[in-house]
Motif scaffolding. Structure first.
Motif, PDB file in Angstrom:
ATOM      1  N   GLU A  60       0.833  -1.207   0.000  1.00 17.85           N
ATOM      2  CA  GLU A  60       0.000   0.000   0.000  1.00 17.85           C
ATOM      3  C   GLU A  60       0.863   1.250   0.000  1.00 17.85           C
ATOM      4  O   GLU A  60       0.588   2.209  -0.737  1.00 17.85           O
ATOM      5  CB  GLU A  60      -0.917  -0.008   1.224  1.00 17.85           C
ATOM      6  N   ASP A  79      -3.561   7.916 -13.372  1.00 14.83           N
ATOM      7  CA  ASP A  79      -4.875   8.441 -13.775  1.00 14.83           C
ATOM      8  C   ASP A  79      -4.744   9.866 -14.304  1.00 14.83           C
ATOM      9  O   ASP A  79      -3.947  10.667 -13.790  1.00 14.83           O
ATOM     10  CB  ASP A  79      -5.842   8.451 -12.585  1.00 14.83           C
ATOM     11  N   ARG A  82     -10.975   9.575  -5.284  1.00 11.45           N
ATOM     12  CA  ARG A  82      -9.837   8.676  -5.165  1.00 11.45           C
ATOM     13  C   ARG A  82      -9.209   8.462  -6.542  1.00 11.45           C
ATOM     14  O   ARG A  82      -9.921   8.305  -7.535  1.00 11.45           O
ATOM     15  CB  ARG A  82     -10.255   7.311  -4.608  1.00 11.45           C
ATOM     16  N   LYS A 141      -5.711   6.652  -8.847  1.00  9.05           N
ATOM     17  CA  LYS A 141      -4.618   5.692  -8.893  1.00  9.05           C
ATOM     18  C   LYS A 141      -3.435   6.312  -9.642  1.00  9.05           C
ATOM     19  O   LYS A 141      -3.611   7.238 -10.451  1.00  9.05           O
ATOM     20  CB  LYS A 141      -5.057   4.412  -9.617  1.00  9.05           C
ATOM     21  N   ARG A 142      -2.267   5.785  -9.391  1.00 14.67           N
ATOM     22  CA  ARG A 142      -1.098   6.259 -10.114  1.00 14.67           C
ATOM     23  C   ARG A 142      -1.303   6.087 -11.618  1.00 14.67           C
ATOM     24  O   ARG A 142      -1.669   5.021 -12.089  1.00 14.67           O
ATOM     25  CB  ARG A 142       0.149   5.481  -9.686  1.00 14.67           C
ATOM     26  N   HIS A 198      -1.506  11.397  -0.569  1.00 18.47           N
ATOM     27  CA  HIS A 198      -1.185   9.993  -0.818  1.00 18.47           C
ATOM     28  C   HIS A 198      -1.127   9.168   0.470  1.00 18.47           C
ATOM     29  O   HIS A 198      -0.952   7.949   0.414  1.00 18.47           O
ATOM     30  CB  HIS A 198       0.174   9.889  -1.516  1.00 18.47           C
ATOM     31  N   ALA A 246       2.460   1.775  -3.462  1.00 17.12           N
ATOM     32  CA  ALA A 246       1.504   2.277  -4.449  1.00 17.12           C
ATOM     33  C   ALA A 246       1.213   3.755  -4.221  1.00 17.12           C
ATOM     34  O   ALA A 246       0.905   4.492  -5.171  1.00 17.12           O
ATOM     35  CB  ALA A 246       0.221   1.463  -4.404  1.00 17.12           C
ATOM     36  N   ASP A 286      -1.094   6.662  -5.877  1.00 22.47           N
ATOM     37  CA  ASP A 286      -2.469   6.486  -5.387  1.00 22.47           C
ATOM     38  C   ASP A 286      -2.749   7.501  -4.285  1.00 22.47           C
ATOM     39  O   ASP A 286      -1.858   7.858  -3.505  1.00 22.47           O
ATOM     40  CB  ASP A 286      -2.659   5.078  -4.834  1.00 22.47           C
TER      41      ASP A 286
END
Length: 325
Positions: free
Chosen positions: A166, A268, A263, A265-266, A242, A169, A221
């Motif tokens: 986690e 996006d 939210r 994500k890496r 993050h 990410a 993320d």
């Protein structure tokens, strides 16, 4: 033709044979030998003191030696560049990677251990270029030692990271705009010239040149905590939390593709490059915060760059030029 010579005697009114003295012949012979010796000695002195008078073999050996010296100097320059990159990796290892996983930094003494005491380069002494050759060998040995220590350190980091997917990410680990040719770096983190006041001041992020409307991507993320223009100088900007104390900021945007609370994500798509706020030209101003302190984003591009590419962009970011905001 006869070698007998005569002279005329006026008293006897007749010709008489000239008789050569043996001592004179010996003297002439010795004089000839001494003269030949002196001439040879003078020619030898002249030959030894005129560098242009070299045999073809001597000239070939001299060219080979000059080329070897040049190659050693070029090798030393390349090793200096490798040392700079390695020093940066070691700094990231101690102050970022190990900090992530709450591991103790590798002491400097451990990285440089094993190079004191005996003279291991004694066999290389006594030659014309001994100093150059010895320094090259010292630098190479030091690099090998540091690389071994760093490799073991990274193995330890990998083991620590297995249970922290986690966190990995969430860490902002890519560049916020596509930069395949590595030509979009306009200004890095550090002292730069302000484009409006022309005064040197600290630039807390990295500027990427790009045309208006170029896509901007989330670098890790997280959750969007701001997507507005209510922060002085940044214009339209986005901030992503993050977690683990990390926040990324994307400034001077043309428009958003996300909203507050969303939210992501890496990788996006979150917005588009613009020139809003205090900006001289279309570009993206990118910052990273750790525990509310701005830190250098160059340390976080390991997720997509090879060592050679990282070295190139590192050199670009260290140029003290004019920022775009």
């Amino acid at each position: 033709m006869s070698k007998v010579k005569y002279y005329y005697d006026s008293e006897t009114l007749s010709y008489k044979k000239i008789k050569r003295k043996k001592g004179r012949r010996i003297g002439i012979a010795l004089l000839s030998i001494v003269g030949a010796f002196l001439a040879g000695f003078i020619l030898l002195v002249i030959y030894l003191n005129i560098p242009e008078l070299e045999t073809p073999k001597e000239k070939a050996l001299k060219r080979e030696l000059d080329n070897m010296t040049l190659q050693y100097e070029l090798l030393n320059r390349k090793m200096d560049q490798v040392q700079q990159v390695l020093a940066n990796v070691e700094d990231r290892d101690n102050n970022i990677y190990r900090l992530y996983f709450e591991a103790n930094p590798v002491p400097e003494e451990q990285r440089l251990a094993g190079f004191g005491g005996i003279n291991r380069y004694r066999d290389l002494e006594g030659y014309d270029n001994s100093k150059l050759i010895i320094e090259s060998n010292k630098t190479m040995d030091m690099l090998i030692k540091r690389l071994v220590v760093q490799s073991r350190s990274l193995d330890e980091i990998v083991a620590l990271a297995e249970d922290k997917e986690e966190l990995l990410a969430a860490i902002p680990a890519i560049m916020p705009v596509k930069n395949e040719n590595l030509k979009r770096m306009a200004s890095g983190y550090g002292m730069r010239t302000d484009p409006f006041t022309k005064v040197r001041k600290f630039h807390y992020g990295m500027d990427f040149t790009a045309a208006r409307g170029t896509p901007v991507y989330a670098t890790g993320d997280g959750r969007v905590v701001r997507a507005d223009n209510r922060s002085s100088g940044y214009g339209n900007h986005i901030r992503i939390d993050h977690g683990f104390g990390y926040v990324s900021l994307y400034g001077h945007l043309y428009k958003y593709n996300v909203r507050r609370g969303q939210r992501v994500k890496r990788g996006d798509l979150i917005g588009y490059v613009g020139s809003t706020g205090r900006s001289q030209a279309p570009h993206l101003h990118y910052e990273i915060f750790k525990d509310d302190q701005r830190i250098n984003p160059i340390n976080f591009y390991y997720g997509q760059l090879s060592p050679e590419e990282y070295d190139e962009i590192l050199q670009q970011s260290q140029q003290e030029n004019q920022s775009l905001d």
